[in-house]
Design a protein around this motif. Structure first.
Motif, PDB file in Angstrom:
ATOM      1  N   VAL A   1       0.861  -1.183   0.000  1.00  9.10           N
ATOM      2  CA  VAL A   1       0.000   0.000   0.000  1.00  9.10           C
ATOM      3  C   VAL A   1       0.894   1.228   0.000  1.00  9.10           C
ATOM      4  CG1 VAL A   1      -1.699   1.353   1.309  1.00  9.10           C
ATOM      5  CG2 VAL A   1      -1.909  -1.133   1.210  1.00  9.10           C
ATOM      6  N   GLU A   2       0.574   2.178  -0.872  1.00  9.66           N
ATOM      7  CA  GLU A   2       1.396   3.380  -1.038  1.00  9.66           C
ATOM      8  C   GLU A   2       0.492   4.521  -1.500  1.00  9.66           C
ATOM      9  OE1 GLU A   2       3.815   6.276  -1.394  1.00  9.66           O
ATOM     10  OE2 GLU A   2       4.646   4.407  -0.602  1.00  9.66           O
ATOM     11  N   ILE A   3       0.698   5.716  -0.978  1.00  7.29           N
ATOM     12  CA  ILE A   3      -0.131   6.861  -1.367  1.00  7.29           C
ATOM     13  C   ILE A   3       0.293   7.441  -2.716  1.00  7.29           C
ATOM     14  CG2 ILE A   3       1.241   8.636  -0.164  1.00  7.29           C
ATOM     15  CD1 ILE A   3      -2.633   8.442  -0.476  1.00  7.29           C
ATOM     16  N   SER A   4       1.570   7.278  -3.072  1.00  3.84           N
ATOM     17  CA  SER A   4       2.100   7.923  -4.276  1.00  3.84           C
ATOM     18  C   SER A   4       1.965   7.044  -5.521  1.00  3.84           C
ATOM     19  CB  SER A   4       3.580   8.281  -4.073  1.00  3.84           C
ATOM     20  OG  SER A   4       4.160   8.672  -5.300  1.00  3.84           O
ATOM     21  N   GLU A   5       1.170   7.529  -6.473  1.00  7.70           N
ATOM     22  CA  GLU A   5       1.033   6.821  -7.750  1.00  7.70           C
ATOM     23  C   GLU A   5       2.377   6.765  -8.473  1.00  7.70           C
ATOM     24  OE1 GLU A   5      -1.658   7.018 -11.829  1.00  7.70           O
ATOM     25  OE2 GLU A   5      -1.579   8.759 -10.500  1.00  7.70           O
ATOM     26  N   LYS A   6       3.157   7.847  -8.375  1.00 14.48           N
ATOM     27  CA  LYS A   6       4.469   7.896  -9.033  1.00 14.48           C
ATOM     28  C   LYS A   6       5.371   6.773  -8.526  1.00 14.48           C
ATOM     29  CE  LYS A   6       8.426  10.891  -9.956  1.00 14.48           C
ATOM     30  NZ  LYS A   6       9.036  12.222  -9.770  1.00 14.48           N
ATOM     31  N   ALA A   7       5.377   6.555  -7.209  1.00 15.27           N
ATOM     32  CA  ALA A   7       6.218   5.504  -6.624  1.00 15.27           C
ATOM     33  C   ALA A   7       5.836   4.136  -7.179  1.00 15.27           C
ATOM     34  CB  ALA A   7       6.081   5.516  -5.099  1.00 15.27           C
TER      35      ALA A   7
ATOM     36  N   ILE B   1     -12.718   0.747  -1.891  1.00 14.25           N
ATOM     37  CA  ILE B   1     -12.029   1.952  -1.393  1.00 14.25           C
ATOM     38  C   ILE B   1     -12.214   3.066  -2.424  1.00 14.25           C
ATOM     39  CG2 ILE B   1      -9.880   2.921  -0.505  1.00 14.25           C
ATOM     40  CD1 ILE B   1      -8.800   0.091  -0.172  1.00 14.25           C
ATOM     41  N   PRO B   2     -13.155   3.964  -2.204  1.00 12.95           N
ATOM     42  CA  PRO B   2     -13.400   5.037  -3.171  1.00 12.95           C
ATOM     43  C   PRO B   2     -12.127   5.813  -3.506  1.00 12.95           C
ATOM     44  CG  PRO B   2     -15.113   5.011  -1.495  1.00 12.95           C
ATOM     45  CD  PRO B   2     -14.066   4.031  -1.048  1.00 12.95           C
ATOM     46  N   GLY B   3     -11.866   5.961  -4.799  1.00 15.20           N
ATOM     47  CA  GLY B   3     -10.708   6.721  -5.266  1.00 15.20           C
ATOM     48  C   GLY B   3      -9.420   5.915  -5.336  1.00 15.20           C
ATOM     49  N   ALA B   4      -9.426   4.714  -4.802  1.00 10.39           N
ATOM     50  CA  ALA B   4      -8.205   3.899  -4.790  1.00 10.39           C
ATOM     51  C   ALA B   4      -8.051   3.140  -6.100  1.00 10.39           C
ATOM     52  CB  ALA B   4      -8.236   2.913  -3.630  1.00 10.39           C
ATOM     53  N   LYS B   5      -6.791   2.803  -6.406  1.00 12.82           N
ATOM     54  CA  LYS B   5      -6.481   1.969  -7.563  1.00 12.82           C
ATOM     55  C   LYS B   5      -5.539   0.859  -7.122  1.00 12.82           C
ATOM     56  CE  LYS B   5      -5.687   5.842 -10.177  1.00 12.82           C
ATOM     57  NZ  LYS B   5      -5.064   6.573 -11.274  1.00 12.82           N
TER      58      LYS B   5
ATOM     59  N   GLN C   1      -2.857   1.936  -4.413  1.00 13.55           N
ATOM     60  CA  GLN C   1      -2.621   3.354  -4.222  1.00 13.55           C
ATOM     61  C   GLN C   1      -3.793   3.917  -3.427  1.00 13.55           C
ATOM     62  OE1 GLN C   1      -3.178   6.010  -7.453  1.00 13.55           O
ATOM     63  NE2 GLN C   1      -2.575   7.753  -6.199  1.00 13.55           N
ATOM     64  N   CYS C   2      -3.558   4.134  -2.135  1.00 13.78           N
ATOM     65  CA  CYS C   2      -4.610   4.653  -1.262  1.00 13.78           C
ATOM     66  C   CYS C   2      -4.003   5.028   0.089  1.00 13.78           C
ATOM     67  CB  CYS C   2      -5.726   3.630  -1.073  1.00 13.78           C
ATOM     68  SG  CYS C   2      -5.237   2.110  -0.215  1.00 13.78           S
ATOM     69  N   ASN C   3      -4.822   5.652   0.900  1.00 19.25           N
ATOM     70  CA  ASN C   3      -4.465   5.906   2.293  1.00 19.25           C
ATOM     71  C   ASN C   3      -4.380   4.555   2.999  1.00 19.25           C
ATOM     72  OD1 ASN C   3      -4.682   6.377   5.119  1.00 19.25           O
ATOM     73  ND2 ASN C   3      -5.788   8.290   4.770  1.00 19.25           N
ATOM     74  N   LEU C   4      -3.286   4.313   3.711  1.00 19.26           N
ATOM     75  CA  LEU C   4      -3.098   3.028   4.385  1.00 19.26           C
ATOM     76  C   LEU C   4      -4.271   2.678   5.282  1.00 19.26           C
ATOM     77  CD1 LEU C   4      -1.189   0.616   5.054  1.00 19.26           C
ATOM     78  CD2 LEU C   4      -0.252   2.031   6.902  1.00 19.26           C
ATOM     79  N   TYR C   5      -4.844   3.678   5.950  1.00 20.30           N
ATOM     80  CA  TYR C   5      -5.920   3.404   6.911  1.00 20.30           C
ATOM     81  C   TYR C   5      -7.253   3.079   6.238  1.00 20.30           C
ATOM     82  CZ  TYR C   5      -2.396   5.216  10.038  1.00 20.30           C
ATOM     83  OH  TYR C   5      -1.213   5.420  10.703  1.00 20.30           O
ATOM     84  N   ASN C   6      -7.321   3.210   4.911  1.00 19.07           N
ATOM     85  CA  ASN C   6      -8.515   2.782   4.176  1.00 19.07           C
ATOM     86  C   ASN C   6      -8.396   1.321   3.733  1.00 19.07           C
ATOM     87  OD1 ASN C   6      -9.624   5.304   4.445  1.00 19.07           O
ATOM     88  ND2 ASN C   6      -8.937   6.024   2.455  1.00 19.07           N
ATOM     89  N   PHE C   7      -7.228   0.752   3.920  1.00 16.32           N
ATOM     90  CA  PHE C   7      -6.984  -0.646   3.568  1.00 16.32           C
ATOM     91  C   PHE C   7      -7.404  -1.513   4.750  1.00 16.32           C
ATOM     92  CE2 PHE C   7      -4.329  -4.426   2.884  1.00 16.32           C
ATOM     93  CZ  PHE C   7      -4.513  -4.639   1.525  1.00 16.32           C
TER      94      PHE C   7
ATOM     95  N   GLU D   1      -1.203   3.825  17.499  1.00 17.69           N
ATOM     96  CA  GLU D   1      -2.119   2.781  17.989  1.00 17.69           C
ATOM     97  C   GLU D   1      -3.056   2.332  16.875  1.00 17.69           C
ATOM     98  OE1 GLU D   1      -3.973   3.592  21.715  1.00 17.69           O
ATOM     99  OE2 GLU D   1      -2.055   3.893  22.739  1.00 17.69           O
ATOM    100  N   LYS D   2      -3.539   3.289  16.099  1.00 19.11           N
ATOM    101  CA  LYS D   2      -4.397   2.953  14.955  1.00 19.11           C
ATOM    102  C   LYS D   2      -3.616   2.109  13.945  1.00 19.11           C
ATOM    103  CE  LYS D   2      -5.504   6.364  12.074  1.00 19.11           C
ATOM    104  NZ  LYS D   2      -6.212   7.470  11.364  1.00 19.11           N
ATOM    105  N   TYR D   3      -2.362   2.480  13.724  1.00 21.81           N
ATOM    106  CA  TYR D   3      -1.498   1.743  12.803  1.00 21.81           C
ATOM    107  C   TYR D   3      -1.297   0.308  13.285  1.00 21.81           C
ATOM    108  CZ  TYR D   3       2.709   0.367  10.253  1.00 21.81           C
ATOM    109  OH  TYR D   3       3.613  -0.316   9.480  1.00 21.81           O
ATOM    110  N   ALA D   4      -0.947   0.150  14.562  1.00 18.51           N
ATOM    111  CA  ALA D   4      -0.693  -1.187  15.113  1.00 18.51           C
ATOM    112  C   ALA D   4      -1.943  -2.051  15.030  1.00 18.51           C
ATOM    113  CB  ALA D   4      -0.207  -1.086  16.552  1.00 18.51           C
ATOM    114  N   ALA D   5      -3.103  -1.455  15.287  1.00 16.53           N
ATOM    115  CA  ALA D   5      -4.359  -2.214  15.208  1.00 16.53           C
ATOM    116  C   ALA D   5      -4.581  -2.725  13.781  1.00 16.53           C
ATOM    117  CB  ALA D   5      -5.531  -1.347  15.661  1.00 16.53           C
ATOM    118  N   LEU D   6      -4.283  -1.887  12.793  1.00 17.61           N
ATOM    119  CA  LEU D   6      -4.430  -2.316  11.398  1.00 17.61           C
ATOM    120  C   LEU D   6      -3.459  -3.458  11.088  1.00 17.61           C
ATOM    121  CD1 LEU D   6      -5.387  -2.066   8.449  1.00 17.61           C
ATOM    122  CD2 LEU D   6      -3.618  -0.315   8.132  1.00 17.61           C
TER     123      LEU D   6
END
Length: 200
Positions: free
Chosen positions: A75-81, A101-105, A118-124, A150-155
């Motif tokens: 999972v990565e926010i940057s399409e370029k990456a 995930i709306p807007g994700a690819k 390509q999305c916000n990690l927390y939407n995954f 804490e939110k990250y660890a829970a995911l």
């Protein structure tokens, strides 16, 4: 110890901007030494392991694992990456929307079994790709905003299959001299975040 960085926030747009401006000193052109050194522990005798890469960037580690017959989801926010990962490794890829995930690819190379979202990690979530046999966190926990740990660890825990091995790379430095990212994550906080999963 953590107070100096507690309020530091990096917006997603700042990360995308770093990729656009090629300010990616965190990217490593070689497979990470820690991954190579600990690959047997991560695999634990298993073949065809599904690896998850949070905030994957264009890590060459993904191709290295795929070349060994493992599958990779990142999972990565940057399409370029993401595009650079496939292009720099001479890999064909498809691109499609992610209905959940709306807007994700998602960008996929089916030959190597690599899927990069390509999305916000927390939407995954595990409803998208299930759970994983291994997670390689090379510079993800140290990149997320300290207030989100804490939110990250829970995911991350929700993405772990019963036999999952979580390989984590953090940094130690003088946090009085540098505000991050990467952020300072002491071992005791890693232990409190991941509890029973923690092993030095």
């Amino acid at each position: 110890m953590l107070e100096q960085q507690a309020d530091r926030v990096m917006a997603l747009g700042e990360w995308e901007e770093r990729w656009q401006q090629n300010k990616i000193g965190f990217h490593q052109p070689e497979v990470h030494k820690m991954l190579k050194k600990n690959i047997d522990k991560a695999l634990n005798g298993r073949t065809g392991v599904r690896f998850f890469f949070p905030l994957c960037g264009k890590a060459v580690d993904m191709k290295w694992l795929a070349d060994m017959g493992h599958s990779v989801v990142g999972v990565e926010i940057s399409e370029k990456a993401i595009r650079q990962f496939f292009e720099e490794n001479n890999m064909m890829y498809t691109e499609e929307p992610v209905p959940a995930i709306p807007g994700a690819k998602v960008y996929k190379n089916s030959e190597k079994n690599i899927s990069l979202y390509q999305c916000n990690l927390y939407n995954f979530s595990n409803s998208i790709e299930g759970q994983f046999g291994a997670i390689w966190d090379r510079a993800s926990l140290v990149a997320v905003n300290p207030g989100d740990r804490e939110k990250y660890a829970a995911l991350i825990i929700s993405l772990m299959a019963n036999d999952c091995r979580y390989l984590l790379d953090t940094l130690l430095y003088n946090h009085d001299l540098y505000q991050g990212p990467p952020f300072f994550v002491p071992g005791e906080q890693v232990h409190s975040l991941f509890g029973e999963y923690y092993e030095k």
